[in-house]
Design a protein around this motif. Structure first.
Motif, PDB file in Angstrom:
ATOM      1  N   SER A 173      35.477  26.737  38.301  1.00  0.00           N
ATOM      2  CA  SER A 173      36.676  25.996  37.899  1.00  0.00           C
ATOM      3  C   SER A 173      37.011  26.272  36.447  1.00  0.00           C
ATOM      4  O   SER A 173      38.187  26.404  36.073  1.00  0.00           O
ATOM      5  CB  SER A 173      36.490  24.501  38.143  1.00  0.00           C
ATOM      6  OG  SER A 173      35.523  23.936  37.286  1.00  0.00           O
ATOM      7  N   SER A 198      35.003  22.940  43.105  1.00  0.00           N
ATOM      8  CA  SER A 198      35.110  21.488  43.260  1.00  0.00           C
ATOM      9  C   SER A 198      35.413  20.888  41.896  1.00  0.00           C
ATOM     10  O   SER A 198      34.748  21.183  40.904  1.00  0.00           O
ATOM     11  CB  SER A 198      33.812  20.896  43.805  1.00  0.00           C
ATOM     12  OG  SER A 198      33.885  19.479  43.804  1.00  0.00           O
ATOM     13  N   TYR A 199      36.436  20.036  41.847  1.00  0.00           N
ATOM     14  CA  TYR A 199      36.797  19.364  40.609  1.00  0.00           C
ATOM     15  C   TYR A 199      36.231  17.946  40.538  1.00  0.00           C
ATOM     16  O   TYR A 199      36.414  17.264  39.531  1.00  0.00           O
ATOM     17  CB  TYR A 199      38.323  19.305  40.474  1.00  0.00           C
ATOM     18  CG  TYR A 199      38.978  20.661  40.419  1.00  0.00           C
ATOM     19  CD1 TYR A 199      38.956  21.421  39.252  1.00  0.00           C
ATOM     20  CD2 TYR A 199      39.615  21.196  41.534  1.00  0.00           C
ATOM     21  CE1 TYR A 199      39.547  22.673  39.194  1.00  0.00           C
ATOM     22  CE2 TYR A 199      40.217  22.450  41.487  1.00  0.00           C
ATOM     23  CZ  TYR A 199      40.179  23.179  40.320  1.00  0.00           C
ATOM     24  OH  TYR A 199      40.763  24.418  40.260  1.00  0.00           O
ATOM     25  N   ASN A 271      39.549  16.679  45.235  1.00  0.00           N
ATOM     26  CA  ASN A 271      40.300  17.870  44.841  1.00  0.00           C
ATOM     27  C   ASN A 271      41.800  17.690  45.025  1.00  0.00           C
ATOM     28  O   ASN A 271      42.605  18.366  44.374  1.00  0.00           O
ATOM     29  CB  ASN A 271      39.831  19.085  45.652  1.00  0.00           C
ATOM     30  CG  ASN A 271      38.568  19.707  45.081  1.00  0.00           C
ATOM     31  OD1 ASN A 271      38.064  19.279  44.048  1.00  0.00           O
ATOM     32  ND2 ASN A 271      38.044  20.708  45.768  1.00  0.00           N
TER      33      ASN A 271
END
Length: 282
Positions: A173, A198-199, A271
């Protein structure tokens, strides 16, 4: 102002837990590469004093030693540096990929990148890496792939699973944000890796997040959790803990909304909250 002066910090003085008072010190950071620094663009700098900080190969620090609070010139010294236009301007960055004057800064734990034999990855001694500065032209798709496939081993045996589960998605990311062209090259070569990002757990400015459910979750005290709905302008209370109001004691909350400021930060829980306009602060 000297155009190369980018930050002033004051250190020393009386300790939080007592002990001998230390004279104040003004730490001044000078750097002529700040216009080519992704950290500086986020009001951060690797040269800001921080416990365990990795430092930077660019720029320099100068230290001006002052006085303890018993000295007559203490107040004058303190006021002089607190009045500087660069006082408190920058913070030490979180562990995040950076790009500084043609070098990629790689600061993640559980992995060491060695310059020997064309940049190889290996487990660092004990628990963490000091970070690495890698010339941008050597930060290739092949090296990125090595980083993503690496499985570090613990000192006493066994894989450090946090690396694959947490560090690799975070790294990807960061790569997408800091080096979007290189990220596109990577996912074009390895298309399945786009799904690895993945945030969740990252921190972002609320006003740049998509309308969604926004939660506050306490790591130790779930009774303090809160659930809100973000409609793009207001946070509307849904459930969870709220501190009491003073005007009356006996009440039920029917509707409660708050308007966040521009610098309001939340933790991403899905997300779906992230868009191309989302601004992360970590």
């Amino acid at each position: 102002m000297d155009k190369e002066t980018i930050h002033v910090g004051l250190y020393g003085g009386k300790g939080l837990f007592g002990g001998k008072e230390k004279p104040l010190e003004a730490s001044v950071i000078h750097c002529d590469k700040h216009s080519k620094c992704s950290y500086y663009n986020n009001n951060q700098c690797l040269r800001v004093r921080s416990f365990g900080g990795m430092g930077c190969k660019f720029g320099r620090n100068t230290t001006h030693t002052g006085y303890t609070s018993r000295a007559r010139k203490y107040g004058e010294f303190k006021a002089q540096w607190q009045g500087h236009e660069c006082y408190g301007k920058l913070n030490y960055p979180p562990r995040k990929l950076g790009l500084v004057n043609g070098y990629v800064v790689f600061p993640y734990p559980h992995i060491k990148i060695s310059e020997e034999e064309g940049y190889e990855v290996e487990s660092p001694f004990l628990f963490a890496s000091d970070g690495a500065f890698i010339q941008e032209r050597y930060f290739t798709v092949e090296l990125i792939r090595k980083i993503c496939l690496f499985r570090p081993q613990a000192v006493f045996g066994g894989e450090i699973t946090d690396y694959q589960n947490k560090i690799v998605p975070l790294f990807l990311s960061h790569l997408k944000e800091v080096m979007p062209v290189r990220y596109q090259e990577y996912i074009q070569t390895y298309p399945s890796e786009e799904q690895s990002i993945s945030y969740v757990g990252r921190r972002a400015k609320l006003k740049t997040v998509a309308p969604s459910k926004v939660n506050y979750e306490s790591s130790q005290y779930p009774q303090f959790n809160e659930a809100w709905n973000w409609d793009g302008e207001r946070l509307i209370y849904e459930s969870g803990n709220l501190s009491g109001f003073k005007v009356i004691k006996d009440y039920t909350i029917e509707t409660l909304s708050i308007i966040p400021g521009d610098q309001s930060i939340i933790t991403i829980t899905s997300n779906d909250q992230v868009t191309d306009k989302t601004v992360f602060v970590d």
